[in-house]
Enzyme design. Structure first.
Site, PDB file in Angstrom:
ATOM      1  N   PRO A 126       0.799  -1.238   0.000  1.00 32.38           N
ATOM      2  CA  PRO A 126       0.000   0.000   0.000  1.00 32.38           C
ATOM      3  C   PRO A 126       0.826   1.280   0.000  1.00 32.38           C
ATOM      4  O   PRO A 126       0.426   2.283  -0.596  1.00 32.38           O
ATOM      5  CB  PRO A 126      -0.827  -0.123   1.286  1.00 32.38           C
ATOM      6  CG  PRO A 126      -0.939  -1.594   1.526  1.00 32.38           C
ATOM      7  CD  PRO A 126       0.371  -2.168   1.064  1.00 32.38           C
ATOM      8  N   LEU A 128       3.680   1.846  -1.477  1.00 35.59           N
ATOM      9  CA  LEU A 128       4.095   2.110  -2.852  1.00 35.59           C
ATOM     10  C   LEU A 128       2.922   2.608  -3.682  1.00 35.59           C
ATOM     11  O   LEU A 128       3.031   3.595  -4.412  1.00 35.59           O
ATOM     12  CB  LEU A 128       4.675   0.836  -3.485  1.00 35.59           C
ATOM     13  CG  LEU A 128       6.042   0.364  -3.009  1.00 35.59           C
ATOM     14  CD1 LEU A 128       6.396  -0.945  -3.707  1.00 35.59           C
ATOM     15  CD2 LEU A 128       7.112   1.399  -3.272  1.00 35.59           C
ATOM     16  N   SER A 131       1.598   6.231  -3.121  1.00 39.26           N
ATOM     17  CA  SER A 131       2.457   7.297  -3.638  1.00 39.26           C
ATOM     18  C   SER A 131       2.021   7.744  -5.024  1.00 39.26           C
ATOM     19  O   SER A 131       2.149   8.923  -5.384  1.00 39.26           O
ATOM     20  CB  SER A 131       3.920   6.822  -3.675  1.00 39.26           C
ATOM     21  OG  SER A 131       4.414   6.602  -2.374  1.00 39.26           O
ATOM     22  N   GLY A 201      25.215  -4.643  -6.737  1.00 36.58           N
ATOM     23  CA  GLY A 201      23.805  -4.583  -6.359  1.00 36.58           C
ATOM     24  C   GLY A 201      23.182  -5.956  -6.363  1.00 36.58           C
ATOM     25  O   GLY A 201      21.992  -6.109  -6.627  1.00 36.58           O
ATOM     26  N   ASP A 244      29.954   1.086  -1.570  1.00 36.74           N
ATOM     27  CA  ASP A 244      29.172   2.067  -2.324  1.00 36.74           C
ATOM     28  C   ASP A 244      29.681   2.101  -3.755  1.00 36.74           C
ATOM     29  O   ASP A 244      30.839   2.454  -4.000  1.00 36.74           O
ATOM     30  CB  ASP A 244      29.318   3.443  -1.674  1.00 36.74           C
ATOM     31  CG  ASP A 244      28.432   4.504  -2.314  1.00 36.74           C
ATOM     32  OD1 ASP A 244      28.014   4.320  -3.471  1.00 36.74           O
ATOM     33  OD2 ASP A 244      28.172   5.528  -1.657  1.00 36.74           O
ATOM     34  N   MET A 245      28.833   1.728  -4.714  1.00 42.31           N
ATOM     35  CA  MET A 245      29.268   1.638  -6.112  1.00 42.31           C
ATOM     36  C   MET A 245      29.607   3.000  -6.696  1.00 42.31           C
ATOM     37  O   MET A 245      30.258   3.083  -7.742  1.00 42.31           O
ATOM     38  CB  MET A 245      28.181   0.966  -6.962  1.00 42.31           C
ATOM     39  CG  MET A 245      26.884   1.714  -7.047  1.00 42.31           C
ATOM     40  SD  MET A 245      25.633   0.772  -7.980  1.00 42.31           S
ATOM     41  CE  MET A 245      24.173   1.796  -7.709  1.00 42.31           C
ATOM     42  N   LYS A 258      22.808  -6.176 -13.088  1.00 37.44           N
ATOM     43  CA  LYS A 258      21.481  -6.715 -13.438  1.00 37.44           C
ATOM     44  C   LYS A 258      20.400  -5.840 -12.829  1.00 37.44           C
ATOM     45  O   LYS A 258      20.286  -5.722 -11.610  1.00 37.44           O
ATOM     46  CB  LYS A 258      21.340  -8.150 -12.926  1.00 37.44           C
ATOM     47  CG  LYS A 258      19.947  -8.731 -13.128  1.00 37.44           C
ATOM     48  CD  LYS A 258      19.844 -10.119 -12.521  1.00 37.44           C
ATOM     49  CE  LYS A 258      18.410 -10.625 -12.543  1.00 37.44           C
ATOM     50  NZ  LYS A 258      17.555  -9.932 -11.548  1.00 37.44           N
ATOM     51  N   HIS A 262      18.712   0.987 -14.645  1.00 42.33           N
ATOM     52  CA  HIS A 262      17.392   1.596 -14.873  1.00 42.33           C
ATOM     53  C   HIS A 262      16.867   2.322 -13.636  1.00 42.33           C
ATOM     54  O   HIS A 262      15.895   3.063 -13.710  1.00 42.33           O
ATOM     55  CB  HIS A 262      16.381   0.567 -15.396  1.00 42.33           C
ATOM     56  CG  HIS A 262      15.888  -0.421 -14.379  1.00 42.33           C
ATOM     57  ND1 HIS A 262      14.765  -1.188 -14.582  1.00 42.33           N
ATOM     58  CD2 HIS A 262      16.372  -0.779 -13.153  1.00 42.33           C
ATOM     59  CE1 HIS A 262      14.568  -1.971 -13.530  1.00 42.33           C
ATOM     60  NE2 HIS A 262      15.517  -1.735 -12.659  1.00 42.33           N
TER      61      HIS A 262
END
Length: 358
Positions: A126, A128, A131, A201, A244-245, A258, A262
């Site tokens: 809910p 998500l 929003s 990630g 931390d990338m 992967k 995005h």
């Protein structure tokens, strides 16, 4: 009957009304899907061993008999959308409809090798969904995500502040990653001759474990936020590293991204890719980066595939200020990050594997 809308025929107007109402009530699609997972209906049918009649289903669900018609309405709609198959159960004196699983609902059977039920439960949380009621407000806020506008902080900060949701989110991503196992056996051309790979990630390591099992000579490192990997145990050819990338990525022959890029704007993607380039290059070697993402291609893709990609583009834009990209957009990102060469290969129905080289 005449039209008052630019001379349109009544048939055109009614067709447009149907399209409008279809999208206006589309929330019922996701809510009915959530309902069938919460009610455990795929498992009920699976455990029944054969198509289950409406009366038997209502009995197992222990819902009031007055709600039998409501269950039928939901099941009929879900069947129309491909989640169940309605078959006729011929008894001694009557015929009663029964419900069988389809490929889609088989993916919702909890406890099976490939189960996407946690994805449904996680994505349809809910918090998500609520929003998205603030899209109008969000569109006027410069550089803020939808979560920034509605909750006051970014999605990743939300995960840190809500351990239960963070746990369900990681479970959902792990379930989704298991789908990769279906195609990895056909990806020798991507992983052959590699000695090491860092899954940036990589969460709890679901994808990395699949890679390690499929390619046992390959050394894998899962690299994620410290709080994600801190309690995870290393194995023979799999280890976990927190970090931390945007600062640095462990050195390796190959970096795997992967469903990472995005989530981020072009500017942030370039920063991540530059860190990847540093990790796979040295005086003696020049490795590669493997990107698993969508590539929008409206001219060649089937309509339903394009719809899925464009839908995900809206989702990424709203929640992360990220985006799904066309090949030209990917090419521009790679070039600006110092990768002049790339190769795109199909992976799943909507995902591609992109190998990029410095």
């Amino acid at each position: 009957m005449s039209s008052s809308i630019n001379g349109r025929k009544p048939s055109e107007i009614f067709k447009a009304q149907t399209l409008l109402y279809k999208h206006m009530y589309a929330f019922i699609d996701s809510m009915s899907l959530k309902w069938t997972v919460e009610m455990n209906i795929p498992n009920i049918i699976h455990d029944h061993g054969q198509p289950i009649t409406l009366s038997n289903l209502v009995s197992v669900l222990q819902v009031p008999s007055s709600k039998s018609g409501n269950v039928r309405s939901l099941m009929r709609y879900l069947a129309h959308n491909g989640f169940f198959e309605i078959v006729t159960n011929r008894g001694l004196n009557n015929e009663e409809e029964a419900y069988a699983l389809t490929v889609a609902s088989e993916l919702l059977v909890k406890g099976s090798d490939i189960c996407l039920a946690p994805v449904v439960e996680g994505i349809l949380d809910p918090t998500l969904l609520c929003s998205f009621h603030e899209l109008k407000k969000w569109i006027y806020e410069d550089d803020l995500t939808l979560f920034d506008v509605t909750l006051g902080y970014a999605f990743w900060d939300f995960l840190d502040k809500n351990p239960n949701f963070n746990r369900s989110f990681n479970e959902a991503m792990a379930c989704d990653s298991k789908m990769i196992n279906l195609v990895l056996r056909d990806c020798n051309f991507v992983f052959e001759e590699l000695e090491s790979i860092v899954d940036v990630g990589g969460g709890t390591g679901t994808t990395a474990k699949i890679i390690c099992k499929t390619f046992p000579m390959l050394k894998c490192i899962v690299f994620d936020r410290p709080q994600v990997v801190e309690n995870l145990s290393d194995t023979k050819n799999l280890s976990y590293v927190g970090g931390d990338m945007f600062i640095s990525i462990p050195n390796s022959d190959t970096i795997l991204l992967k469903w990472i890029l995005h989530n981020w704007s072009d500017k942030d993607c370039i920063k991540i890719l530059k860190k990847c380039k540093e990790a796979v290059t040295s005086d003696a070697k020049r490795g590669k980066v493997i990107v698993i993402e969508m590539v929008i291609n409206q001219k060649k893709d089937e309509k339903n595939i394009t719809q899925m990609k464009l839908l995900m583009d809206v989702n990424m834009t709203c929640l992360f200020n990220g985006k799904e990209r066309t090949e030209e957009e990917w090419k521009k990102l790679f070039a600006e990050a110092g990768f002049p060469n790339y190769k795109i290969s199909p992976l799943t129905g909507y995902l591609s594997v992109i190998e990029i080289y410095p």
